[in-house]
Design a protein around this motif. Sequence first.
Motif, PDB file in Angstrom:
ATOM      1  N   ARG A   1      33.226  67.912  -9.696  1.00  0.00           N
ATOM      2  CA  ARG A   1      33.565  66.521  -9.386  1.00  0.00           C
ATOM      3  C   ARG A   1      34.855  66.446  -8.581  1.00  0.00           C
ATOM      4  O   ARG A   1      35.005  65.608  -7.699  1.00  0.00           O
ATOM      5  CB  ARG A   1      33.717  65.711 -10.681  1.00  0.00           C
ATOM      6  N   ARG A   2      35.779  67.355  -8.833  1.00  0.00           N
ATOM      7  CA  ARG A   2      37.057  67.374  -8.114  1.00  0.00           C
ATOM      8  C   ARG A   2      36.961  68.048  -6.753  1.00  0.00           C
ATOM      9  O   ARG A   2      37.957  68.166  -6.052  1.00  0.00           O
ATOM     10  CB  ARG A   2      38.113  68.076  -8.960  1.00  0.00           C
ATOM     11  N   GLY A   3      35.768  68.505  -6.380  1.00  0.00           N
ATOM     12  CA  GLY A   3      35.591  69.069  -5.046  1.00  0.00           C
ATOM     13  C   GLY A   3      35.357  70.565  -4.983  1.00  0.00           C
ATOM     14  O   GLY A   3      35.216  71.123  -3.896  1.00  0.00           O
ATOM     15  N   PHE A   4      35.308  71.246  -6.113  1.00  0.00           N
ATOM     16  CA  PHE A   4      35.051  72.682  -6.098  1.00  0.00           C
ATOM     17  C   PHE A   4      33.642  72.940  -5.587  1.00  0.00           C
ATOM     18  O   PHE A   4      32.683  72.321  -6.015  1.00  0.00           O
ATOM     19  CB  PHE A   4      35.213  73.285  -7.495  1.00  0.00           C
ATOM     20  N   ASP A   5      33.529  73.849  -4.637  1.00  0.00           N
ATOM     21  CA  ASP A   5      32.241  74.264  -4.084  1.00  0.00           C
ATOM     22  C   ASP A   5      32.230  75.786  -4.102  1.00  0.00           C
ATOM     23  O   ASP A   5      32.967  76.419  -3.343  1.00  0.00           O
ATOM     24  CB  ASP A   5      32.087  73.739  -2.656  1.00  0.00           C
ATOM     25  N   PRO A   6      31.420  76.405  -4.965  1.00  0.00           N
ATOM     26  CA  PRO A   6      31.461  77.859  -5.104  1.00  0.00           C
ATOM     27  C   PRO A   6      31.110  78.618  -3.836  1.00  0.00           C
ATOM     28  O   PRO A   6      31.465  79.778  -3.691  1.00  0.00           O
ATOM     29  CB  PRO A   6      30.452  78.148  -6.219  1.00  0.00           C
ATOM     30  N   ILE A   7      30.444  77.977  -2.896  1.00  0.00           N
ATOM     31  CA  ILE A   7      30.077  78.656  -1.652  1.00  0.00           C
ATOM     32  C   ILE A   7      31.218  78.598  -0.640  1.00  0.00           C
ATOM     33  O   ILE A   7      31.432  79.511   0.135  1.00  0.00           O
ATOM     34  CB  ILE A   7      28.809  78.002  -1.065  1.00  0.00           C
ATOM     35  N   ARG A   8      31.977  77.511  -0.657  1.00  0.00           N
ATOM     36  CA  ARG A   8      32.986  77.292   0.384  1.00  0.00           C
ATOM     37  C   ARG A   8      34.432  77.419  -0.084  1.00  0.00           C
ATOM     38  O   ARG A   8      35.331  77.468   0.744  1.00  0.00           O
ATOM     39  CB  ARG A   8      32.787  75.899   0.982  1.00  0.00           C
ATOM     40  N   THR A   9      34.668  77.377  -1.389  1.00  0.00           N
ATOM     41  CA  THR A   9      36.051  77.392  -1.863  1.00  0.00           C
ATOM     42  C   THR A   9      36.244  78.412  -2.969  1.00  0.00           C
ATOM     43  O   THR A   9      35.291  78.829  -3.621  1.00  0.00           O
ATOM     44  CB  THR A   9      36.467  76.014  -2.421  1.00  0.00           C
ATOM     45  N   MET A  10      37.484  78.800  -3.161  1.00  0.00           N
ATOM     46  CA  MET A  10      37.822  79.626  -4.318  1.00  0.00           C
ATOM     47  C   MET A  10      38.415  78.712  -5.387  1.00  0.00           C
ATOM     48  O   MET A  10      38.757  77.563  -5.105  1.00  0.00           O
ATOM     49  CB  MET A  10      38.805  80.730  -3.939  1.00  0.00           C
ATOM     50  N   VAL A  11      38.513  79.202  -6.601  1.00  0.00           N
ATOM     51  CA  VAL A  11      39.080  78.399  -7.682  1.00  0.00           C
ATOM     52  C   VAL A  11      40.543  78.145  -7.368  1.00  0.00           C
ATOM     53  O   VAL A  11      41.310  79.062  -7.117  1.00  0.00           O
ATOM     54  CB  VAL A  11      38.932  79.115  -9.040  1.00  0.00           C
ATOM     55  N   ASP A  12      40.937  76.897  -7.353  1.00  0.00           N
ATOM     56  CA  ASP A  12      42.310  76.504  -7.048  1.00  0.00           C
ATOM     57  C   ASP A  12      42.799  75.576  -8.153  1.00  0.00           C
ATOM     58  O   ASP A  12      42.001  74.972  -8.867  1.00  0.00           O
ATOM     59  CB  ASP A  12      42.336  75.797  -5.689  1.00  0.00           C
ATOM     60  N   ASP A  13      44.113  75.437  -8.263  1.00  0.00           N
ATOM     61  CA  ASP A  13      44.702  74.601  -9.316  1.00  0.00           C
ATOM     62  C   ASP A  13      44.123  73.195  -9.360  1.00  0.00           C
ATOM     63  O   ASP A  13      43.896  72.653 -10.432  1.00  0.00           O
ATOM     64  CB  ASP A  13      46.218  74.489  -9.138  1.00  0.00           C
ATOM     65  N   GLN A  14      43.882  72.603  -8.201  1.00  0.00           N
ATOM     66  CA  GLN A  14      43.432  71.208  -8.164  1.00  0.00           C
ATOM     67  C   GLN A  14      42.107  71.007  -8.893  1.00  0.00           C
ATOM     68  O   GLN A  14      41.796  69.897  -9.316  1.00  0.00           O
ATOM     69  CB  GLN A  14      43.309  70.724  -6.730  1.00  0.00           C
ATOM     70  N   TYR A  15      41.328  72.056  -9.080  1.00  0.00           N
ATOM     71  CA  TYR A  15      40.037  71.923  -9.742  1.00  0.00           C
ATOM     72  C   TYR A  15      40.137  72.082 -11.258  1.00  0.00           C
ATOM     73  O   TYR A  15      39.208  71.696 -11.969  1.00  0.00           O
ATOM     74  CB  TYR A  15      39.045  72.948  -9.201  1.00  0.00           C
ATOM     75  N   VAL A  16      41.226  72.657 -11.752  1.00  0.00           N
ATOM     76  CA  VAL A  16      41.319  72.971 -13.183  1.00  0.00           C
ATOM     77  C   VAL A  16      42.590  72.465 -13.860  1.00  0.00           C
ATOM     78  O   VAL A  16      42.757  72.647 -15.057  1.00  0.00           O
ATOM     79  CB  VAL A  16      41.191  74.496 -13.424  1.00  0.00           C
ATOM     80  N   GLU A  17      43.496  71.840 -13.102  1.00  0.00           N
ATOM     81  CA  GLU A  17      44.750  71.387 -13.696  1.00  0.00           C
ATOM     82  C   GLU A  17      44.516  70.266 -14.704  1.00  0.00           C
ATOM     83  O   GLU A  17      43.472  69.621 -14.708  1.00  0.00           O
ATOM     84  CB  GLU A  17      45.734  70.947 -12.612  1.00  0.00           C
ATOM     85  N   ASP A  18      45.507  70.053 -15.565  1.00  0.00           N
ATOM     86  CA  ASP A  18      45.420  68.996 -16.560  1.00  0.00           C
ATOM     87  C   ASP A  18      45.274  67.651 -15.880  1.00  0.00           C
ATOM     88  O   ASP A  18      45.836  67.412 -14.813  1.00  0.00           O
ATOM     89  CB  ASP A  18      46.685  68.970 -17.430  1.00  0.00           C
ATOM     90  N   LYS A  19      44.536  66.762 -16.528  1.00  0.00           N
ATOM     91  CA  LYS A  19      44.415  65.396 -16.027  1.00  0.00           C
ATOM     92  C   LYS A  19      45.745  64.691 -16.236  1.00  0.00           C
ATOM     93  O   LYS A  19      46.436  64.952 -17.226  1.00  0.00           O
ATOM     94  CB  LYS A  19      43.330  64.641 -16.790  1.00  0.00           C
ATOM     95  N   PRO A  20      46.118  63.801 -15.342  1.00  0.00           N
ATOM     96  CA  PRO A  20      47.354  63.041 -15.544  1.00  0.00           C
ATOM     97  C   PRO A  20      47.262  62.223 -16.833  1.00  0.00           C
ATOM     98  O   PRO A  20      46.203  61.681 -17.147  1.00  0.00           O
ATOM     99  CB  PRO A  20      47.437  62.121 -14.332  1.00  0.00           C
ATOM    100  N   GLN A  21      48.348  62.167 -17.559  1.00  0.00           N
ATOM    101  CA  GLN A  21      48.386  61.395 -18.789  1.00  0.00           C
ATOM    102  C   GLN A  21      48.615  59.930 -18.469  1.00  0.00           C
ATOM    103  O   GLN A  21      49.349  59.591 -17.552  1.00  0.00           O
ATOM    104  CB  GLN A  21      49.499  61.909 -19.713  1.00  0.00           C
ATOM    105  N   SER A  22      48.036  59.076 -19.248  1.00  0.00           N
ATOM    106  CA  SER A  22      48.210  57.641 -19.084  1.00  0.00           C
ATOM    107  C   SER A  22      49.654  57.276 -19.400  1.00  0.00           C
ATOM    108  O   SER A  22      50.248  57.773 -20.347  1.00  0.00           O
ATOM    109  CB  SER A  22      47.274  56.890 -20.019  1.00  0.00           C
ATOM    110  N   THR A  23      50.214  56.389 -18.607  1.00  0.00           N
ATOM    111  CA  THR A  23      51.578  55.926 -18.865  1.00  0.00           C
ATOM    112  C   THR A  23      51.569  54.581 -19.565  1.00  0.00           C
ATOM    113  O   THR A  23      52.605  53.980 -19.771  1.00  0.00           O
ATOM    114  CB  THR A  23      52.379  55.814 -17.554  1.00  0.00           C
ATOM    115  N   HIS A  24      50.376  54.117 -19.923  1.00  0.00           N
ATOM    116  CA  HIS A  24      50.251  52.830 -20.597  1.00  0.00           C
ATOM    117  C   HIS A  24      50.968  52.900 -21.938  1.00  0.00           C
ATOM    118  O   HIS A  24      50.699  53.757 -22.762  1.00  0.00           O
ATOM    119  CB  HIS A  24      48.777  52.489 -20.796  1.00  0.00           C
TER     120      HIS A  24
END
Length: 80
Positions: free
Chosen positions: A47-70
């Motif tokens: 969903r974050r854009g990882f494509d196993p054919i075109r990309t390697m595993v990068d931080d943006q695909y597995v990093e923690d989700k931002p926490q709510s500041t509410h």
Amino acid sequence: MAKQSTVARRATVVALKAYTAKSSAEIAALTGLSVPSVNRIYAEAIRRGFDPIRTMVDDQYVEDKPQSTHDGFMDPLPGN
């Protein structure tokens, strides 16, 4: 009890699912995560854009989700 998903574990899950023939159950056994967690982690990377054919595993695909500041309080409307 399944282990907590860390960035390193999520990267391992994504790499194993994308670049090996291992099943979700095998990956779960290797990482200590549940099968649903393995599937959810991989789906989120896609969903974050990882494509196993075109990309390697990068931080943006597995990093923690931002926490709510509410903080539970609503800002008053202007003029009230």
